[in-house]
Enzyme design. Sequence first.
Site, PDB file in Angstrom:
ATOM      1  N   GLY A   1      11.150  38.876  23.642  1.00 56.67           N
ATOM      2  CA  GLY A   1      10.497  38.930  23.935  1.00 56.67           C
ATOM      3  C   GLY A   1      10.666  38.939  25.862  1.00 56.67           C
ATOM      4  O   GLY A   1      10.631  40.188  25.722  1.00 56.67           O
ATOM      5  N   SER A   2      10.783  38.369  26.467  1.00 50.99           N
ATOM      6  CA  SER A   2      11.043  38.419  27.814  1.00 50.99           C
ATOM      7  C   SER A   2      12.077  39.473  28.500  1.00 50.99           C
ATOM      8  O   SER A   2      11.977  40.355  28.732  1.00 50.99           O
ATOM      9  CB  SER A   2      11.015  37.365  28.338  1.00 50.99           C
ATOM     10  OG  SER A   2       9.597  36.538  28.284  1.00 50.99           O
TER      11      SER A   2
ATOM     12  N   GLN B   1     -14.802  23.295  33.669  1.00 51.29           N
ATOM     13  CA  GLN B   1     -15.655  21.716  33.729  1.00 51.29           C
ATOM     14  C   GLN B   1     -16.888  22.292  34.945  1.00 51.29           C
ATOM     15  O   GLN B   1     -18.053  20.814  34.563  1.00 51.29           O
ATOM     16  CB  GLN B   1     -14.439  21.980  35.398  1.00 51.29           C
ATOM     17  CG  GLN B   1     -14.851  20.139  35.957  1.00 51.29           C
ATOM     18  CD  GLN B   1     -13.749  19.572  34.779  1.00 51.29           C
ATOM     19  OE1 GLN B   1     -13.045  19.499  33.402  1.00 51.29           O
ATOM     20  NE2 GLN B   1     -14.483  18.377  34.746  1.00 51.29           N
TER      21      GLN B   1
ATOM     22  N   GLY C   1     -19.426  21.409  32.559  1.00 53.52           N
ATOM     23  CA  GLY C   1     -19.494  20.365  31.546  1.00 53.52           C
ATOM     24  C   GLY C   1     -19.320  20.280  30.561  1.00 53.52           C
ATOM     25  O   GLY C   1     -18.708  21.107  30.065  1.00 53.52           O
TER      26      GLY C   1
ATOM     27  N   GLU D   1       2.437  41.830  29.715  1.00 56.59           N
ATOM     28  CA  GLU D   1       2.787  42.782  30.709  1.00 56.59           C
ATOM     29  C   GLU D   1       4.275  41.856  31.433  1.00 56.59           C
ATOM     30  O   GLU D   1       3.814  41.955  32.743  1.00 56.59           O
ATOM     31  CB  GLU D   1       1.391  42.797  31.236  1.00 56.59           C
ATOM     32  CG  GLU D   1       0.298  44.269  30.635  1.00 56.59           C
ATOM     33  CD  GLU D   1       0.691  45.477  30.392  1.00 56.59           C
ATOM     34  OE1 GLU D   1       1.722  46.361  31.072  1.00 56.59           O
ATOM     35  OE2 GLU D   1       0.328  45.753  29.719  1.00 56.59           O
TER      36      GLU D   1
HETATM   37  C1  LIG Z   1      -2.345  38.455  23.939  1.00 58.01           C
HETATM   38  C2  LIG Z   1      -0.370  38.786  23.872  1.00 58.01           C
HETATM   39  C3  LIG Z   1      -1.307  40.206  24.001  1.00 58.01           C
HETATM   40  C4  LIG Z   1       0.111  41.326  24.021  1.00 58.01           C
HETATM   41  N1  LIG Z   1       0.558  42.414  23.323  1.00 58.01           N
HETATM   42  C5  LIG Z   1       1.292  42.963  23.216  1.00 58.01           C
HETATM   43  C6  LIG Z   1       1.815  44.335  22.940  1.00 58.01           C
HETATM   44  O1  LIG Z   1       0.300  45.228  22.504  1.00 58.01           O
HETATM   45  N2  LIG Z   1       3.037  45.086  22.722  1.00 58.01           N
HETATM   46  C7  LIG Z   1       3.953  44.027  22.814  1.00 58.01           C
HETATM   47  O2  LIG Z   1       5.078  44.958  22.464  1.00 58.01           O
HETATM   48  N3  LIG Z   1       3.449  42.774  22.742  1.00 58.01           N
HETATM   49  C8  LIG Z   1       2.865  42.670  23.316  1.00 58.01           C
HETATM   50  N4  LIG Z   1       2.853  41.122  23.603  1.00 58.01           N
HETATM   51  C9  LIG Z   1       3.910  40.435  23.701  1.00 58.01           C
HETATM   52  C10 LIG Z   1       4.135  39.739  25.076  1.00 58.01           C
HETATM   53  O3  LIG Z   1       4.644  41.356  25.954  1.00 58.01           O
HETATM   54  C11 LIG Z   1       5.466  38.408  24.598  1.00 58.01           C
HETATM   55  O4  LIG Z   1       4.771  37.823  24.463  1.00 58.01           O
HETATM   56  C12 LIG Z   1       6.303  38.345  26.271  1.00 58.01           C
HETATM   57  O5  LIG Z   1       6.629  39.567  26.897  1.00 58.01           O
HETATM   58  C13 LIG Z   1       6.664  37.334  26.451  1.00 58.01           C
HETATM   59  O6  LIG Z   1       7.627  36.866  25.056  1.00 58.01           O
HETATM   60  P1  LIG Z   1       7.459  35.776  24.718  1.00 58.01           P
HETATM   61  O7  LIG Z   1       6.460  35.410  23.679  1.00 58.01           O
HETATM   62  O8  LIG Z   1       9.070  36.529  23.217  1.00 58.01           O
HETATM   63  O9  LIG Z   1       7.563  34.647  25.441  1.00 58.01           O
HETATM   64  P2  LIG Z   1       9.642  34.473  25.302  1.00 58.01           P
HETATM   65  O10 LIG Z   1      10.177  35.335  26.403  1.00 58.01           O
HETATM   66  O11 LIG Z   1      10.431  33.550  24.833  1.00 58.01           O
HETATM   67  O12 LIG Z   1       9.487  33.291  26.755  1.00 58.01           O
HETATM   68  C14 LIG Z   1       9.040  31.416  27.201  1.00 58.01           C
HETATM   69  C15 LIG Z   1       8.506  30.855  28.121  1.00 58.01           C
HETATM   70  O13 LIG Z   1      10.102  31.469  28.943  1.00 58.01           O
HETATM   71  C16 LIG Z   1       9.932  31.446  30.242  1.00 58.01           C
HETATM   72  N5  LIG Z   1      11.083  32.982  30.815  1.00 58.01           N
HETATM   73  C17 LIG Z   1      11.968  33.213  29.601  1.00 58.01           C
HETATM   74  N6  LIG Z   1      12.537  34.419  30.403  1.00 58.01           N
HETATM   75  C18 LIG Z   1      12.612  34.082  31.429  1.00 58.01           C
HETATM   76  C19 LIG Z   1      13.606  33.744  32.763  1.00 58.01           C
HETATM   77  N7  LIG Z   1      14.289  34.752  32.476  1.00 58.01           N
HETATM   78  N8  LIG Z   1      12.905  32.972  33.741  1.00 58.01           N
HETATM   79  C20 LIG Z   1      12.030  32.225  33.346  1.00 58.01           C
HETATM   80  N9  LIG Z   1      11.481  32.422  32.370  1.00 58.01           N
HETATM   81  C21 LIG Z   1      11.121  32.856  31.471  1.00 58.01           C
HETATM   82  C22 LIG Z   1       8.449  33.230  29.900  1.00 58.01           C
HETATM   83  O14 LIG Z   1       8.094  33.062  31.060  1.00 58.01           O
HETATM   84  C23 LIG Z   1       7.965  31.864  28.995  1.00 58.01           C
HETATM   85  O15 LIG Z   1       6.777  30.925  29.562  1.00 58.01           O
HETATM   86  C24 LIG Z   1       1.679  40.002  24.137  1.00 58.01           C
HETATM   87  C25 LIG Z   1       1.123  39.070  23.863  1.00 58.01           C
HETATM   88  C26 LIG Z   1       0.155  38.379  24.115  1.00 58.01           C
HETATM   89  C27 LIG Z   1      -0.326  36.643  24.607  1.00 58.01           C
END
Ligand SMILES: Cc1cc2nc3c(=O)[nH]c(=O)nc-3n(C[C@H](O)[C@H](O)[C@H](O)COP(=O)(O)OP(=O)(O)OC[C@H]3O[C@@H](n4cnc5c(N)ncnc54)[C@H](O)[C@@H]3O)c2cc1C
Length: 384
Positions: A133-134, A340, A343, A367
């Site tokens: 993800g991230s 809020q 209401g 993003e």
């Molecule tokens: C509505 C929506 C649309 C999306 N559209 C697309 C798309 O079109 N294509 C695509 O490929 N992806 C898409 N995504 C995916 C999105 O890019 C990922 O959800 C995002 O990158 C986060 O990954 P994750 O959900 O696995 O969270 P995780 O990476 O598991 O993160 C979980 C939590 O840990 C925190 N965290 C993780 N690493 C760190 C760090 N190093 N420091 C501090 N905090 C951290 C995060 O900020 C978060 O709060 C979409 C997501 C959503 C919700």
Amino acid sequence: MTSLPGLEPHHEEFRTRVQEFADETVRPVVEEHEREGRFPVDLVDDLVDAGLYGITIPEEYGGEGLDNRSFQIAVEELSRVWKIPAGIVSVTCSLVGTSLAKFGADWQREEWLREIVETGQVTALSLTEPEAGSDAAALETSARRDGDEYVIDGHKVWTSHGEVADFLIVVARTDNDGEHGDVSLIGIPNPQEVDGVEFVRDIPCMEGDAVVENEIKYEGARVPVENVVGEEGRGFKYIMSALDIGRIGAASQGVGIAQGAMDESIAFADEREQFGQPIREFQGVSFKLADMASSVQAARLLTIWAAQNLDAGHRVSQQAAMAKTFATDVAMDVTTEAVQIHGSRGYSKDYPVERYMREAKGTQIYEGTNEVNRQVIAQHLYDD
Ligand SMILES: Cc1cc2nc3c(=O)[nH]c(=O)nc-3n(C[C@H](O)[C@H](O)[C@H](O)COP(=O)(O)OP(=O)(O)OC[C@H]3O[C@@H](n4cnc5c(N)ncnc54)[C@H](O)[C@@H]3O)c2cc1C
């Protein structure tokens, strides 16, 4: 709106044009699509006809050839009314369109990009995986060469617009671990027709049923090797470059969502009476409106500043991350206060502010989450 620093008179004229489109063409269909859980694919043709689809795509490839500030304005003004069409424009102009326009082969720009923007094709970018993800660089999807084809295997989640996309870019590891790594972008026209691309499900999500967020399995999906965008192994670099405009897009969504929720709150606070007077006459309400107005304007100015710097040819990773983080946090705060102020009505689906609140939450996550964007901002404090 009074003139804003960073914008020129033609930008304000453009804003008026987008506002008219958003209010006259989008607003009347929002409620129906949301209620029926229907993705507004029909609006894409209207966006093309109004010259609001391939906004930043060069005219030579069928786009409007406008600057990044125009993109900012269009995404903001569409989001003020409904985030989904703004998201469609955003993906096409940023992650997909920028990758093709800047790095794609001539034939890809001529055939793929032109068709996308001229005929109003929906696009998607398939990057995120269950375990990546991230930490997107941990992606495991592979594209193995077999003769003149890639064989793609992997599991993606949260591919926005995936199953309705006419064109999708999948991010995968190719065989060669070259100087720049082994991550490549691979274009897939009409992904629904490709054997081995399985749209597992539309992930049910907070934003509602009209938006499309897919889980996709790639199992032996074959695409021609020539479908690689730019050079093999440079995909991560391309994505990072496109993310600057992608984050300006997300920031603009935040500004528009916040503005929409604020407009509703101003009108409601004037109409709703309690204790024999409009609730806006209570300082507890009017101060909320004052804070909303200040923070929305600050978010807008920060986002225009990032877009203006991108227009000037600067690398704007820090500015785009600042705008994205600030504007989407503002969107969350403003929409929460908008509920809020309304209401119990704000908590119901009879009023649009609960939708704005649901839309705002997503902008803090995609993003790059706002935590990841804060890391980008902080890193630049030492690197620059
Ligand atoms: C509505 C929506 C649309 C999306 N559209 C697309 C798309 O079109 N294509 C695509 O490929 N992806 C898409 N995504 C995916 C999105 O890019 C990922 O959800 C995002 O990158 C986060 O990954 P994750 O959900 O696995 O969270 P995780 O990476 O598991 O993160 C979980 C939590 O840990 C925190 N965290 C993780 N690493 C760190 C760090 N190093 N420091 C501090 N905090 C951290 C995060 O900020 C978060 O709060 C979409 C997501 C959503 C919700």
